[in-house]
Motif scaffolding. Sequence first.
Motif, PDB file in Angstrom:
ATOM      1  N   ALA A 210      -6.935  -7.205  -7.350  1.00  0.00           N
ATOM      2  CA  ALA A 210      -5.680  -7.258  -6.563  1.00  0.00           C
ATOM      3  C   ALA A 210      -4.579  -6.576  -7.203  1.00  0.00           C
ATOM      4  CB  ALA A 210      -5.304  -8.667  -6.456  1.00  0.00           C
ATOM      5  N   GLY A 211      -5.010  -5.797  -8.413  1.00  0.00           N
ATOM      6  CA  GLY A 211      -3.976  -5.188  -9.182  1.00  0.00           C
ATOM      7  C   GLY A 211      -3.266  -5.937 -10.391  1.00  0.00           C
TER       8      GLY A 211
ATOM      9  N   LYS B 267     -12.398  -9.445   1.660  1.00  0.00           N
ATOM     10  CA  LYS B 267     -11.201  -9.022   0.726  1.00  0.00           C
ATOM     11  C   LYS B 267     -10.850 -10.052  -0.166  1.00  0.00           C
ATOM     12  CE  LYS B 267      -7.826  -6.417   2.587  1.00  0.00           C
ATOM     13  NZ  LYS B 267      -6.612  -5.848   3.323  1.00  0.00           N
ATOM     14  N   PRO B 268     -10.804  -9.819  -1.575  1.00  0.00           N
ATOM     15  CA  PRO B 268     -10.508 -11.042  -2.607  1.00  0.00           C
ATOM     16  C   PRO B 268      -9.319 -11.576  -2.073  1.00  0.00           C
ATOM     17  CG  PRO B 268     -11.351  -8.883  -3.705  1.00  0.00           C
ATOM     18  CD  PRO B 268     -10.936  -8.680  -2.233  1.00  0.00           C
ATOM     19  N   CYS B 269      -9.353 -13.158  -2.228  1.00  0.00           N
ATOM     20  CA  CYS B 269      -8.326 -13.862  -1.825  1.00  0.00           C
ATOM     21  C   CYS B 269      -6.943 -13.373  -2.386  1.00  0.00           C
ATOM     22  CB  CYS B 269      -8.670 -15.391  -2.168  1.00  0.00           C
ATOM     23  SG  CYS B 269      -7.424 -16.268  -1.834  1.00  0.00           S
TER      24      CYS B 269
ATOM     25  N   GLU C 202      -0.750  -8.902  -0.424  1.00  0.00           N
ATOM     26  CA  GLU C 202      -0.749  -8.064   0.600  1.00  0.00           C
ATOM     27  C   GLU C 202       0.486  -8.778   1.468  1.00  0.00           C
ATOM     28  OE1 GLU C 202      -4.397  -5.309   0.749  1.00  0.00           O
ATOM     29  OE2 GLU C 202      -4.107  -6.392   2.667  1.00  0.00           O
ATOM     30  N   ALA C 203       0.387  -9.954   1.680  1.00  0.00           N
ATOM     31  CA  ALA C 203       1.062 -10.861   2.526  1.00  0.00           C
ATOM     32  C   ALA C 203       2.441 -11.081   1.919  1.00  0.00           C
ATOM     33  CB  ALA C 203       0.456 -11.971   2.844  1.00  0.00           C
TER      34      ALA C 203
ATOM     35  N   PRO D  85       8.112 -11.378   0.541  1.00  0.00           N
ATOM     36  CA  PRO D  85       8.352 -11.992  -0.683  1.00  0.00           C
ATOM     37  C   PRO D  85       9.004 -13.412  -0.895  1.00  0.00           C
ATOM     38  CG  PRO D  85       9.663  -9.921  -0.418  1.00  0.00           C
ATOM     39  CD  PRO D  85       9.102 -10.526   1.004  1.00  0.00           C
ATOM     40  N   GLY D  86       8.201 -14.089  -1.653  1.00  0.00           N
ATOM     41  CA  GLY D  86       8.505 -15.527  -1.917  1.00  0.00           C
ATOM     42  C   GLY D  86       7.310 -16.221  -2.394  1.00  0.00           C
ATOM     43  N   ASN D  87       7.694 -17.477  -2.878  1.00  0.00           N
ATOM     44  CA  ASN D  87       6.449 -18.305  -3.530  1.00  0.00           C
ATOM     45  C   ASN D  87       5.208 -18.420  -2.102  1.00  0.00           C
ATOM     46  OD1 ASN D  87       7.637 -19.341  -6.199  1.00  0.00           O
ATOM     47  ND2 ASN D  87       9.341 -19.988  -4.607  1.00  0.00           N
TER      48      ASN D  87
END
Length: 296
Positions: free
Chosen positions: A49-50, A141-143, A149-150, A155-157
């Motif tokens: 996930a980077g 695709k890893p969770c 990506e979402a 952006p947000g918690n």
Amino acid sequence: MRNKITKAIFPVAGLGTRFLPATKAVPKEIMTLVDRPLIQYAIDEARAAGIREFIFVTSRGKSALEDYFDHNPQLEAELRRKDKKEILEVLKTTNMDSGAIAYIRQHKPLGLGHAVWCARRLMGNEPFAVILPDDVIAADKPCLQQMIEAFEENPGNMVAAMEVPAEKASNYGMLDIESEQGNLVAVKGMVEKPKQDPPSNLAVIGRYLLMPEVLKNLNKKSAGANGEIQLTDAIAQEITEGRPVYGYRFQGERFDCGSKAGFLQATVAFGLAREDLRDELSVYLRAIMHVDKAAQ
Ligand code: UTP
């Protein structure tokens, strides 16, 4: 504030009482599914996930984790001498770049929220991920990647969310849903381990993307459910202060490896997913199921 998520906290300071006596000497996160410890699944998911910086919140008796991520020159030299190239490649996945990994001690198991708060000085003013290694998620695709990506779109918690039966709701943080759009759920409240009347059937599981304000909320936190400082309460405070909190319905199968039944299920599922083990394991499973049925 930067919006790119490159840091993750791995809270691994819990006592792991459900796996005593094993966890008296072996950290829960070092217990293996097939041949990889739980922590390796979590690290692989984070890397995909980077995530580039890995912050472990540990406690007494967890030094096996530090050794696991360290180089072992003697072992590597021996494998090279024996020309075991494949195993050497596997070992490489356990090594971390210098400076990429940090360990912080939680002096007492005061709760998940407290564990995350212990890492506050390393986090800076940027959003970060929290990964609980005892939730193992098998997914194409890893969770965490799905969530990041979402997050880039919204952006947000954000917390990973999964439907659970009503009788299990008291084991989880439960979401109170405002609205839903695709996989994303806008949340208007969160309750940790509700004894009755959960606000929905959507539970929080161990993947979080959090804004730095959550760490500030944790500064003022006192004990919540089970007498522990709860991360859920600090996230719920974000909603009261007008900042967004989302649930993310991830695709994939989650195994609760913090429980014995979940750990056994994951062992079977990951064993069956392995080409080198599938045939032998499925013959065995079929045979014992058959004996079981015949006995009934
Ligand atoms: P659990 O609720 O599974 O607790 O913690 P535990 O101690 O690991 O296991 P049991 O219930 O005694 O068997 C969820 C996650 O939060 C971490 C744990 O290490 C685990 O990854 N945690 C929990 C902390 O780091 N510190 C705490 O004070 C509590």
